[in-house]
Design an enzyme around this catalytic site. Structure first.
Site, short mmCIF file in Angstrom:
data_model
loop_
_atom_site.label_atom_id
_atom_site.label_comp_id
_atom_site.label_asym_id
_atom_site.label_seq_id
_atom_site.Cartn_x
_atom_site.Cartn_y
_atom_site.Cartn_z
N HIS A 170 35.45 35.67 39.67
CA HIS A 170 34.83 35.36 38.37
C HIS A 170 33.84 34.17 38.52
CE1 HIS A 170 34.70 34.16 34.12
NE2 HIS A 170 35.49 35.11 33.77
N GLU A 273 30.06 38.12 37.72
CA GLU A 273 31.38 38.32 38.32
C GLU A 273 31.47 39.62 39.11
OE1 GLU A 273 32.46 36.68 33.99
OE2 GLU A 273 33.98 37.98 34.88
O1 TA6 Z 1 34.62 37.55 32.28
C1 TA6 Z 1 34.35 37.32 30.93
C2 TA6 Z 1 35.65 36.97 30.22
O2 TA6 Z 1 36.54 38.06 30.26
C3 TA6 Z 1 35.31 36.53 28.79
O3 TA6 Z 1 35.71 37.50 27.84
C4 TA6 Z 1 36.05 35.20 28.65
O4 TA6 Z 1 37.36 35.41 28.19
C5 TA6 Z 1 36.00 34.71 30.10
O5 TA6 Z 1 36.29 35.87 30.86
C6 TA6 Z 1 36.86 33.52 30.41
O6 TA6 Z 1 38.20 33.85 30.36
P1 TA6 Z 1 39.28 32.65 30.58
O7 TA6 Z 1 40.62 33.32 30.48
O8 TA6 Z 1 39.02 32.06 31.92
O9 TA6 Z 1 38.98 31.67 29.48
#
Ligand code: TA6
Length: 301
Positions: A170, A273
Site C-alpha cells: 500500500h 498500491e
Molecule cells: O487503499 C485505499 C484504502 O482502502 C482507503 O479506502 C483507505 O481506507 C486507505 O486504504 C487507508 O486505510 P487504513 O486502514 O490504513 O486507514
C-alpha cells in the site's frame, strides 16, 4: 523491545549495508548502498523511507506516524494481508488484514557494493490469529535497496485447504504538491470507484487529483508513472504478480476523519498500491506460493 537492535546487529553483521537501530515504539533496519538509503520497520515489515541518491524522499510518512504493536503506521509501504480493505464478511476484523500491526522476524541480511537486502518472515500465527484467519501460511517480505527499491511479498499455503487471498503493498508516495501530480499508465483500465458504491468507471486520460480518490483499477498493466511536477521528478512503479492497482488520496474531509494525516498531508501524498483486490483475488492451493512484488525508481523529469 529495548536491546533488539544490538542483538540483531550482532547476529546479522552486514556492515554499513544494514544497521539496526531503536526508534520509539520499535526497531528499524537502516539500509544504505552508495548514496541510496531506506528504512524498514520490523513492525509490519513496513518500508518507512526510500531516498534514492540526489532525488529526495520518495515515500510519504505521516508526521504523526508512531511505531507501536497493534496499530498500523500511516505511510511508507504498509503490507495489507490476507485481505485488502475491510474484511469481506466481518466488519469487526481489522481493515487491511492483521500483519501490518505485528512484528516480523528478520531472517536474512545481505549487502554488497550494489545492493542492500533484508528478508523478514511473519511467524506470529498463534491461536488468536486462528480466530481472525483459519488457514496456515508462511509469509516472507524481501526488501532490496539500490537505485531502485524492490519489495516482494511471498505467501505459501502450508495448510491442507486452498484459501483466497487479497493483498496490497500500500505505497504512499511523497509529492511536492498534489495539484501538480499526474498519474499515467492506468488509462483505459476499468476501476471500481470506492466512493460511488463500487460503480465501475474508466478513463482514457491520465489521473489528476483535485478531490478524494479511492479507485481499485483491475486488469492493470505492470507500470505506472507518477509525474511529481512540483519536485521536477517522475516516480515509476513496476510490478509483478499483481492485477490490481489502487489509487487513493483522502483529500480534506477524510483526512480529518482519519486524524493522522498531519497538516495538509493530503497535498503531499498519493497512494499507488500494488495489489490483488476485488475480482483479482488469488486462490492458493495447498503447497502453492504466490509473490506480489514492486519496484520503485525515481528520475528527473
Ligand atoms: O487503499 C485505499 C484504502 O482502502 C482507503 O479506502 C483507505 O481506507 C486507505 O486504504 C487507508 O486505510 P487504513 O486502514 O490504513 O486507514
Amino acid at each position: 523491545m529495548a536491546g533488539d537492535a544490538d542483538k540483531l546487529n550482532a547476529r546479522f553483521a552486514a556492515g554499513d549495508a544494514v544497521r539496526f537501530t531503536e526508534r520509539p515504539g520499535g526497531c528499524v533496519a537502516n539500509l544504505r548502498v552508495a548514496d541510496h538509503t531506506a528504512v524498514v520497520a520490523l513492525q509490519g515489515a513496513q518500508v518507512l523511507s526510500f531516498v534514492p541518491g540526489g532525488l529526495g524522499e520518495v515515500l510519504w510518512l505521516s508526521p504523526l506516524a508512531r511505531l507501536g504493536a497493534g496499530k498500523a503506521v500511516r505511510g511508507g509501504i504498509p503490507v495489507c494481508w490476507p485481505w485488502f480493505g475491510p474484511h469481506p464478511h466481518e466488519a469487526s476484523k481489522p481493515a487491511h488484514g492483521f500483519v501490518r500491526a505485528r512484528n516480523w522476524s528478520v531472517t536474512e541480511v545481505a549487502g554488497d557494493g550494489d545492493e542492500a537486502r533484508i528478508a523478514l518472515a511473519f511467524e506470529d500465527f498463534d491461536a488468536r490469529l486462528e480466530a481472525l484467519w483459519p488457514h496456515k501460511a508462511a509469509l516472507q517480505i524481501e526488501v532490496t535497496l539500490g537505485e531502485t527499491l524492490r519489495v516482494a511479498l511471498t505467501t505459501r499455503n502450508t495448510g491442507v485447504a486452498p484459501f483466497s487471498l487479497t493483498q496490497a503493498l500500500h505505497t504512499y508516495l511523497r509529492v511536492g504538491d498534489i495539484a501538480e501530480v499526474r498519474v499515467e499508465g492506468l488509462e483505459g483500465s476499468p476501476y471500481i470507484d470506492q466512493l460511488q458504491a463500487g460503480r465501475v468507471g474508466k478513463s482514457s486520460r491520465p489521473i489528476v487529483i483535485d478531490g478524494e480518490v479511492d479507485r481499485i483499477y483491475q486488469d492493470t498493466a505492470d507500470r505506472v508513472c507518477v509525474h511529481d511536477g512540483a519536485k521536477g521528478r517522475v516516480i515509476e512503479i513496476t510490478k509483478t504478480g499483481s492485477r490490481s492497482t489502487v489509487v487513493w488520496n483522502p483529500w480534506i474531509e477524510k483526512s480529518v476523519r482519519l486524524g493522522d494525516m498531519g497538516e495538509d498531508g493530503y497535498r503531499r501524498m498519493v497512494c499507488v498500491e500494488t495489489a490483488n483486490a476485488g475480482r483479482d483475488a488469488v486462490m492458493l492451493e495447498p503447497g502453492a506460493r504466490h509473490t506480489l512484488s514492486l519496484a520503485i525508481r525515481a528520475h528527473r523529469g
